[in-house]
Enzyme design. Structure first.
Site, mmCIF file in Angstrom:
data_model
loop_
_atom_site.group_PDB
_atom_site.id
_atom_site.type_symbol
_atom_site.label_atom_id
_atom_site.label_comp_id
_atom_site.label_asym_id
_atom_site.label_seq_id
_atom_site.Cartn_x
_atom_site.Cartn_y
_atom_site.Cartn_z
ATOM 1 N N ASP A 31 0.793 -1.235 0.000
ATOM 2 C CA ASP A 31 0.000 0.000 0.000
ATOM 3 C C ASP A 31 0.830 1.292 0.000
ATOM 4 O O ASP A 31 0.528 2.236 0.758
ATOM 5 C CB ASP A 31 -0.976 0.010 1.197
ATOM 6 C CG ASP A 31 -1.990 -1.117 1.125
ATOM 7 O OD1 ASP A 31 -1.928 -1.929 0.186
ATOM 8 O OD2 ASP A 31 -2.848 -1.198 2.030
ATOM 9 N N ASP A 36 -4.468 -0.951 -1.786
ATOM 10 C CA ASP A 36 -5.788 -0.825 -1.184
ATOM 11 C C ASP A 36 -6.678 -0.267 -2.302
ATOM 12 O O ASP A 36 -6.309 0.709 -2.969
ATOM 13 C CB ASP A 36 -5.676 0.164 -0.014
ATOM 14 C CG ASP A 36 -6.644 -0.111 1.116
ATOM 15 O OD1 ASP A 36 -6.923 -1.284 1.411
ATOM 16 O OD2 ASP A 36 -7.111 0.876 1.730
ATOM 17 N N HIS A 40 -17.570 2.046 -0.344
ATOM 18 C CA HIS A 40 -17.049 1.022 0.576
ATOM 19 C C HIS A 40 -17.510 1.217 2.022
ATOM 20 O O HIS A 40 -17.570 2.343 2.529
ATOM 21 C CB HIS A 40 -15.509 1.010 0.534
ATOM 22 C CG HIS A 40 -14.916 -0.216 1.141
ATOM 23 N ND1 HIS A 40 -14.202 -0.190 2.314
ATOM 24 C CD2 HIS A 40 -14.968 -1.508 0.745
ATOM 25 C CE1 HIS A 40 -13.818 -1.438 2.603
ATOM 26 N NE2 HIS A 40 -14.263 -2.254 1.669
ATOM 27 N N HIS A 94 -10.770 6.799 1.128
ATOM 28 C CA HIS A 94 -9.383 6.680 0.663
ATOM 29 C C HIS A 94 -9.262 5.567 -0.372
ATOM 30 O O HIS A 94 -10.070 4.641 -0.399
ATOM 31 C CB HIS A 94 -8.457 6.380 1.849
ATOM 32 C CG HIS A 94 -8.720 5.034 2.468
ATOM 33 N ND1 HIS A 94 -9.747 4.822 3.375
ATOM 34 C CD2 HIS A 94 -8.135 3.829 2.286
ATOM 35 C CE1 HIS A 94 -9.765 3.551 3.711
ATOM 36 N NE2 HIS A 94 -8.801 2.914 3.064
ATOM 37 N N LYS A 143 -6.831 -5.172 -2.981
ATOM 38 C CA LYS A 143 -7.640 -5.707 -1.886
ATOM 39 C C LYS A 143 -8.600 -4.659 -1.362
ATOM 40 O O LYS A 143 -8.374 -3.465 -1.540
ATOM 41 C CB LYS A 143 -6.714 -6.196 -0.778
ATOM 42 C CG LYS A 143 -5.829 -5.086 -0.264
ATOM 43 C CD LYS A 143 -4.821 -5.566 0.721
ATOM 44 C CE LYS A 143 -3.972 -4.426 1.216
ATOM 45 N NZ LYS A 143 -4.725 -3.345 1.872
ATOM 46 N N CYS A 195 -2.286 -2.567 7.614
ATOM 47 C CA CYS A 195 -2.122 -3.513 6.505
ATOM 48 C C CYS A 195 -0.834 -4.317 6.581
ATOM 49 O O CYS A 195 -0.819 -5.493 6.203
ATOM 50 C CB CYS A 195 -2.274 -2.782 5.185
ATOM 51 S SG CYS A 195 -3.990 -2.240 4.949
#
Ligand code: VGL
Ligand code: ZN
Length: 208
Positions: free
Chosen positions: A12, A50, A56, A85, A110, A155
């Site tokens: 990320d 990400d 989301h 984000h 992901k 993460c």
């Protein structure tokens, strides 16, 4: 040069996690030159992004009356509500322009399911949906996973714990990672990683 049994997992390193970004990680940009240097020593590099749909579930804006960094409970458990984000195909979701890993062979995206977050590069936050990375790494003969990137306490930590859980030797490169550190999350992440047998190292020791 490290061989096929070792992978550098670059997590990320995206604009929204950089200073000034939507979910800025303090000093997040400092990992870029360190990771560029590390990547030269690995023949096998995998990058993650990400990669959320605009709607989301982890975005605070979709929870009436709730603010970023508050907690909520979803079907699969506790969830931090984040500022919006890394929306798919936006500049914020793009890799930092100075990240230079031309030989990275796989990009795992992901967090693409609208109702499920995925800090880990291996397993979504429902803890049952795999990303496929475990199978890919086993299939390509990987035994040891070196983790770096953003953020150490989310993460990177979740990916390292899942790598370890899948049976890989797992090492986090501390100075190639930076943390969000929300309510003690960095210390908790290291307690969990240490207890799970995740090793902690520095880039000089990887490069030596
Ligand atoms: C991350 C929070 C939300 C990370 C991703 O990359 O550590 N943190 N989404
Ligand atoms: Zn996210």
């Amino acid at each position: 040069m490290r061989g096929a049994d070792e992978v550098l997992l670059v997590i990320d390193v995206q604009n929204d996690f950089m200073p000034g970004g939507a979910l800025a990680v303090p000093h997040g940009d400092e990992v870029v030159p360190v990771i560029n240097q590390l990547a030269l020593a690995f023949s096998h590099v995998v990058v993650t992004q990400d990669w959320h749909p605009a709607t989301h579930v982890s975005f605070a804006e979709h929870h009436a009356g709730r603010a970023p960094f508050e907690m909520t409970t979803l079907a699969y458990g506790e969830q931090v509500l984040w500022p919006t984000h890394c929306v798919q195909d936006t500049q914020g979701a793009a890799l930092h322009r100075d990240l230079h890993v031309p030989h990275a062979r796989l990009v795992i995206r992901k967090g693409h399911h609208v109702g499920v977050d995925s800090y880990s590069a291996f397993m979504e936050a429902d803890r049952v949906t795999p990303t496929g990375l475990t199978g890919y790494l086993r299939n390509t003969g990987v035994k040891r996973v070196y983790c770096c990137g953003l953020a150490t306490d989310y993460c990177v930590a979740w990916s390292a714990l899942d790598a370890r859980g899948a049976g890989f030797e797992t090492v986090v490169i501390d100075d190639a990672s930076r943390a969000i550190d929300l309510n003690g999350s960095l210390e908790r992440a290291w307690e969990q990683m240490t207890a799970a047998g995740v090793l902690r190292t520095r880039s000089v020791d990887v490069l030596r």
